[in-house]
Design a protein around this motif. Structure first.
Motif, PDB file in Angstrom:
ATOM      1  N   ALA A 290       0.829  -1.205   0.067  1.00  0.00           N
ATOM      2  CA  ALA A 290      -0.013  -0.059  -0.082  1.00  0.00           C
ATOM      3  C   ALA A 290       0.889   1.211  -0.010  1.00  0.00           C
ATOM      4  CB  ALA A 290      -0.830  -0.246   1.206  1.00  0.00           C
ATOM      5  N   ALA A 291       1.982   1.256   0.684  1.00  0.00           N
ATOM      6  CA  ALA A 291       2.965   2.213   0.836  1.00  0.00           C
ATOM      7  C   ALA A 291       3.524   2.523  -0.580  1.00  0.00           C
ATOM      8  CB  ALA A 291       3.890   2.324   1.879  1.00  0.00           C
ATOM      9  N   ALA A 292       3.683   1.328  -1.451  1.00  0.00           N
ATOM     10  CA  ALA A 292       4.405   1.660  -2.659  1.00  0.00           C
ATOM     11  C   ALA A 292       3.425   2.295  -3.583  1.00  0.00           C
ATOM     12  CB  ALA A 292       4.858   0.064  -3.100  1.00  0.00           C
ATOM     13  N   GLY A 302      -4.289   6.072   6.585  1.00  0.00           N
ATOM     14  CA  GLY A 302      -4.085   5.781   5.359  1.00  0.00           C
ATOM     15  C   GLY A 302      -3.936   4.665   4.599  1.00  0.00           C
ATOM     16  N   LEU A 303      -3.148   3.793   5.427  1.00  0.00           N
ATOM     17  CA  LEU A 303      -2.621   2.475   4.971  1.00  0.00           C
ATOM     18  C   LEU A 303      -3.900   1.548   5.503  1.00  0.00           C
ATOM     19  CD1 LEU A 303       1.060   2.247   6.324  1.00  0.00           C
ATOM     20  CD2 LEU A 303       0.095   1.973   3.987  1.00  0.00           C
ATOM     21  N   VAL A 304      -4.433   1.939   6.542  1.00  0.00           N
ATOM     22  CA  VAL A 304      -5.704   1.017   6.883  1.00  0.00           C
ATOM     23  C   VAL A 304      -6.815   1.174   6.077  1.00  0.00           C
ATOM     24  CG1 VAL A 304      -7.576   1.132   8.691  1.00  0.00           C
ATOM     25  CG2 VAL A 304      -5.328   1.190   9.642  1.00  0.00           C
ATOM     26  N   ALA A 305      -7.072   2.434   5.354  1.00  0.00           N
ATOM     27  CA  ALA A 305      -8.062   2.593   4.493  1.00  0.00           C
ATOM     28  C   ALA A 305      -7.829   1.774   3.017  1.00  0.00           C
ATOM     29  CB  ALA A 305      -8.217   4.202   4.170  1.00  0.00           C
ATOM     30  N   ILE A 306      -6.548   1.948   2.902  1.00  0.00           N
ATOM     31  CA  ILE A 306      -6.275   1.200   1.548  1.00  0.00           C
ATOM     32  C   ILE A 306      -6.169  -0.321   1.634  1.00  0.00           C
ATOM     33  CG2 ILE A 306      -4.333   1.001  -0.354  1.00  0.00           C
ATOM     34  CD1 ILE A 306      -3.382   3.892   0.492  1.00  0.00           C
ATOM     35  N   THR A 307      -5.584  -0.942   2.575  1.00  0.00           N
ATOM     36  CA  THR A 307      -5.487  -2.314   2.841  1.00  0.00           C
ATOM     37  C   THR A 307      -6.733  -2.979   3.088  1.00  0.00           C
ATOM     38  OG1 THR A 307      -4.526  -2.102   5.071  1.00  0.00           O
ATOM     39  CG2 THR A 307      -2.986  -2.204   3.441  1.00  0.00           C
ATOM     40  N   GLY A 308      -7.444  -2.408   4.308  1.00  0.00           N
ATOM     41  CA  GLY A 308      -8.667  -2.751   4.668  1.00  0.00           C
ATOM     42  C   GLY A 308      -8.431  -3.667   6.086  1.00  0.00           C
ATOM     43  N   LEU A 309      -7.069  -3.547   6.465  1.00  0.00           N
ATOM     44  CA  LEU A 309      -6.713  -4.069   7.839  1.00  0.00           C
ATOM     45  C   LEU A 309      -7.473  -3.529   8.890  1.00  0.00           C
ATOM     46  CD1 LEU A 309      -3.134  -4.694   6.651  1.00  0.00           C
ATOM     47  CD2 LEU A 309      -4.737  -6.616   7.015  1.00  0.00           C
TER      48      LEU A 309
END
Length: 947
Positions: A290-292, A302-309
């Motif tokens: 996701a960071a990439a 932001g990482l939570v929103a993109i990954t759904g984790l």
């Protein structure tokens, strides 16, 4: 024997001298500009961090991300946004109201916006002044710009402005990859620090520091150095990969590889990155991927929103990625330690997962910062969300155009045109925005032309206006790619469908009035120019400038003397940016016409004016065309020093369209002919000029091609070679193109005993040129008359005619042609028995040809002098005549750069010469300085006062 323990961060190794240079420069009282250059992973950022660790001054860090389309000034804006807690606390002048468009979140706290400016260059200058004031108000004394190779053109221009403003108090520290240095423009006195790979000993120290200090074996260090070229990042990644594979062990108190002869060090850092990525668990890999996708610092939210984790899993994933040093903390978020690491991760993300992640990232950004058009366009393009990609990419292009950054804008527009699935009307509209002056690369033309053709084929039901607009844009693209014949055909078809658009109709007719591209007679082209005049609105300044420039170019290109009278109406300078671009392009075309007419001083003036008009615009293609025309002009006027290197560099520049590149190749071939070298690329030039449609170069290449058989005693073959080009000239009735061709053909006809044909051709040539205007053609007619007289056996008349021709060529000036005519006159005098005067003249001709490095012709003259007992020593052809044991200016340039520690290839890049030429000049310099090795140069150059 034992295994490796935990891997540590590498020590700072091998940069003591560079760090001392940086610290010494930064300690000065006056501002400095420092450039750290080197390849990716060489340690530029680490050097900056180590030096600034103890530096107390206030600094601003600008990091330029590697976006596929860098957007205007964003890196600087983002850095300032992060540095300013509350803009209301700063004391800012009304000028900073110009910052409202780039800092929309500060709109309520900045002064009112100043009056808009029509001139984009002036608007950019005002914006630069406002940014400089903001930087000063923040108290920044050192601006650090990392990865300047990724910066957009506007940021590069801002750096130049900050270096050169009169009251500059700001020091600049810039890092950049070595191959991209040509984009930077730096003030004299810039301190440049070049970072190279570590030595074997330094490699051993760095690797040992990662392995808790026990030394590595000499063989292991050499193996690592050979496989990584000593690039610190590559070394670090390789060691981490080997650690993950349990491929390190201690033997006899030193670290070694477990199977030194069997396991190869990975060829690319990518292998090391992906190996470490594979050792992470699923949530951690998802976070890194996701960071990439985001490509810039991103928060855990932001990482939570993109990954759904779940948040806890995302935090654990970030912790794991930080632990293996794939990510590092950056402000309130995390980012990759290096762009190469990000690229390696991004490349292995499955396509579907990548698209979904980009869509999510784009929607998050759209909700939080909808004015970041460039990033939004990049996300939605990767997500294949065509409607939003089209919207944001066009907005990004419009914003770049408004800032005067046409180069960036063209990138967006081309991508939209060829990849966004536009309908015919949209494609015509987007294509109309493309500024071809900012376009480089033949592949771009090919892609756009194919797209426009397909749109035309599919627009049978579209209104005629759409067909006309598409055909006109296709004609523009074809013309700029060099396919003039197809361009003219499309224009003729487009004109009936452009009746609703008077301005575009006029532009189409002006293009049809240009002589190259078709075998039409001059009268047909003139008819189109008359029709264009009937549509021109000369009261509109912008349209009036475009019309005057293009109409004048058309008249002069067709051999019409009225073009010189009309040229007086073309302004020298304008303020409107659109007019300025038209005028710059027009002056280049006018310099072409002036050279065709033999008005070389006018051509020089036009090129100087074009360069002044284009200055600061960032138009690579415009500058290439100026360089090409200067090259051709210098060939004509005999300014040959360094010309071969310039010709080779331009002839090999793949960003220049092939039909234009052949002009540089032709100059290189003329120089080869004069020097007696084999014309190995002549066939390439012939194919180049006949590939699409005839131009003036068609006749010039034919003339050059005919010289070899003529010299070799095969005049009939020379005549045959010139037949097709002469047929074009007769069909078009454009004898202005015949200046190079007809003298060679007449000489061949005379040598073949076809005297009547030679006389008839000379007479037709004389009748076809505009009297008292076309000076080069008049000199060529005089040359033809001299050949005819010589063929008729009238040596007295021929000798006089050759001298008349020499004077005509010298008036242009074209000294090389003048010397060849003086040689022929002297030979006539020899044959007539006036030996003493003839030999004196030949001796002078020899000296002048030798000084020009025209070896082939000088050797021919030397043979005659030797036959008559005149002593003339052959010059040393390894270098320029006249410097003796002193270094020539070009040799001195090489010595100074070698003394700085640069390799031959680096010297060649800096001086725009071939490595072979630099090697020859260095060898000559060593001989003159009495040195045996390049390593002796620094001390010897200092002793001699050369530095």
């Amino acid at each position: 024997m034992g295994s490796a323990g935990d891997i540590l961060a590498p020590r700072f190794v091998g940069r003591d001298r560079e760090a001392a240079t940086l610290r010494e420069a930064l300690a000065r009282s006056e501002p400095v500009v420092l450039l750290i250059e080197g390849e990716a992973g060489i340690g530029k950022t680490r050097l900056v961090q180590e030096v600034l660790r103890s530096d107390p001054r206030t600094r601003l860090l600008v990091s330029c991300p590697p976006y596929s389309q860098p957007f205007t000034l964003a890196a600087v804006v983002d850095a300032l946004r992060a540095a300013v807690d509350d803009v209301r606390r700063l004391s800012l002048s009304p000028l900073t109201g110009a910052l409202r468009p780039v800092f929309p979140e500060w709109t309520g706290h900045l002064p009112p916006s100043p009056e808009p400016l029509d001139d984009s260059a002036a608007a950019r200058h005002r914006l630069f002044r406002a940014l400089a004031e903001l930087i000063d108000a923040v108290g920044v004394s050192l601006l650090v710009v990392e990865d300047a190779q990724w910066a957009d053109p506007a940021t590069i221009d801002l750096l130049l402005y900050l270096q050169t403003r009169p009251v500059a108090k700001l020091s600049l520290l810039i890092t950049c990859r070595t191959p991209d240095l040509a984009r930077l423009r730096l003030v004299p006195g810039t301190i440049r620090i070049r970072l190279d790979g570590l030595t074997v000993g330094e490699t051993a120290t760095l690797v040992s520091s990662m392995l808790a200090e026990p030394p590595v074996s000499e063989a292991f260090a050499g193996f690592l150095r050979a496989g990584t070229d000593g690039v610190p990042l590559a070394l670090e990644e390789t060691v981490r990969l080997m650690h993950a594979r349990a491929d390190l062990t201690r033997r006899d108190g030193a670290w070694v590889r477990r199977h030194l002869d069997q396991i190869m060090v990975p060829a690319r850092i990518r292998d090391g990155v992906l190996e470490r990525l594979a050792h992470l668990d699923g949530p951690a890999r998802a976070v890194v991927r996701a960071a990439a996708v985001v490509g810039e610092p991103v928060t855990v939210d932001g990482l939570v929103a993109i990954t759904g984790l779940a948040r806890e899993l995302a935090y654990d994933g970030v912790t794991s990625a930080l632990g293996v040093q794939l990510l590092e903390e950056r402000g309130a978020g995390v980012a990759f330690r290096h762009a190469l690491v990000r690229q390696a991760v991004y490349g292995e993300i499955p396509a579907h997962e990548r698209r979904v992640a980009h869509r999510t990232a784009g929607e998050l950004l759209e909700a939080s910062d909808p004015d970041r058009f460039a990033q939004l366009a990049e996300h939605f393009r990767a997500a294949r969300d065509l409607p939003r990609w089209r919207r944001y990419a066009e907005q990004a292009a419009d914003a770049a155009l408004a800032a005067g950054d046409e180069t960036t804008a063209v990138g967006y527009l081309f991508d939209l045109a060829v990849g966004a699935g536009l309908n015919g009307a949209e494609l015509a509209r987007i294509s109309a925005k493309i500024t071809y002056s900012a376009v480089v690369g033949e592949d771009r033309y090919e892609a756009l032309i194919g797209c426009l053709r397909r749109a035309l084929d599919a627009c049978g039901s579209e209104p005629s206006e759409v067909r006309g607009a598409l055909r006109f844009q296709l004609a523009r693209a074809l013309g700029n790619s060099g396919d003039f014949a197809q361009s003219r055909r499309e224009l003729e078809l487009a004109v009936p469908d452009l009746a609703h658009d008077r301005t575009t109709s006029m532009r189409a007719m002006l293009m049809l009035g240009l002589p190259h591209g078709m075998r039409w007679p001059v009268a047909r082209h003139l008819g189109w120019l008359r029709r264009a005049r009937s549509l021109a609105d000369l009261d509109d300044p912008a349209e009036g400038t475009r019309f005057l420039v293009d109409h004048t170019v058309g008249l002069l290109g067709l051999g019409e003397p009225s073009g010189w009278r009309q040229l007086r109406l073309v302004p020298d300078a304008v303020t409107d940016p659109r007019q300025r671009d038209d005028l710059a392009r027009g002056n280049i075309n006018l310099s072409d016409a002036a050279m065709l007419w033999g008005r070389h001083r006018v051509a020089r003036r036009m090129l100087d004016r074009a360069a002044a008009l284009a200055e600061g615009r960032g138009y690579v293609r415009i500058m290439d065309l100026i360089r090409l025309n200067r090259l051709r002009l210098d060939w004509h006027i005999g300014a040959w020093d360094g010309l071969a290197d310039r010709a080779a560099e331009l002839a090999g520049n793949q960003d220049i369209p092939a039909n234009t590149r052949v002009e540089a190749l032709l100059v290189a071939l003329w120089l080869d002919h004069a020097a007696g070298r084999e014309l190995t690329r002549l066939d390439e030039a012939v194919r180049g000029v006949w590939q699409f449609a005839p131009t003036s170069l068609t006749a010039e290449v034919a003339a050059l091609s005919a010289l070899a058989p003529l010299t070799a005693g095969s005049p009939d073959e020379a005549v045959r070679i010139t037949d097709p080009a002469l047929e074009v000239i007769r069909t078009k009735q454009l004898w202005l193109w015949a200046t190079e061709l007809v003298p060679v053909r007449v000489a061949a006809l005379v040598a073949a005993g076809r005297h009547d044909e030679a006389s008839e051709l000379t007479a037709a040539f004389a009748r076809g040129i505009p009297a008292r205007h076309a000076r080069s053609s008049e000199a060529a007619v005089a040359t033809c008359a001299a050949f005819v007289a010589e063929g008729n056996g009238d040596l007295e008349r021929a000798g006089t005619a050759f001298l008349d021709a020499a004077r005509a060529w010298n008036r242009l000036p074209r000294p090389y042609a003048g010397l060849l005519m003086r040689e022929r006159a002297a030979r006539c005098a020899l044959a007539a028995g006036r030996t003493e005067a003839a030999l004196a003249q030949l001796a002078d001709v020899f000296d002048r040809l030798a000084a020009m490095d025209a070896r082939f012709d000088a050797t021919r003259v030397l043979h005659v002098l030797t036959e008559y007992g005149v002593k003339r020593s052959r010059p040393w052809w390894g270098g320029r005549k006249g410097y003796g044991d002193q270094l020539s200016p070009r040799e001195l340039e090489v010595v100074r750069l070698v003394a700085e520690g640069r390799s031959n290839r680096e010297v060649a890049e800096a001086l725009f010469r071939s490595p072979h030429t630099v090697s020859s000049q260095l060898s000559s310099a060593l001989r003159k300085l009495g040195l045996s090795s390049r390593h002796e140069i620094p001390a010897a150059a200092r002793e001699a006062g050369l530095l």
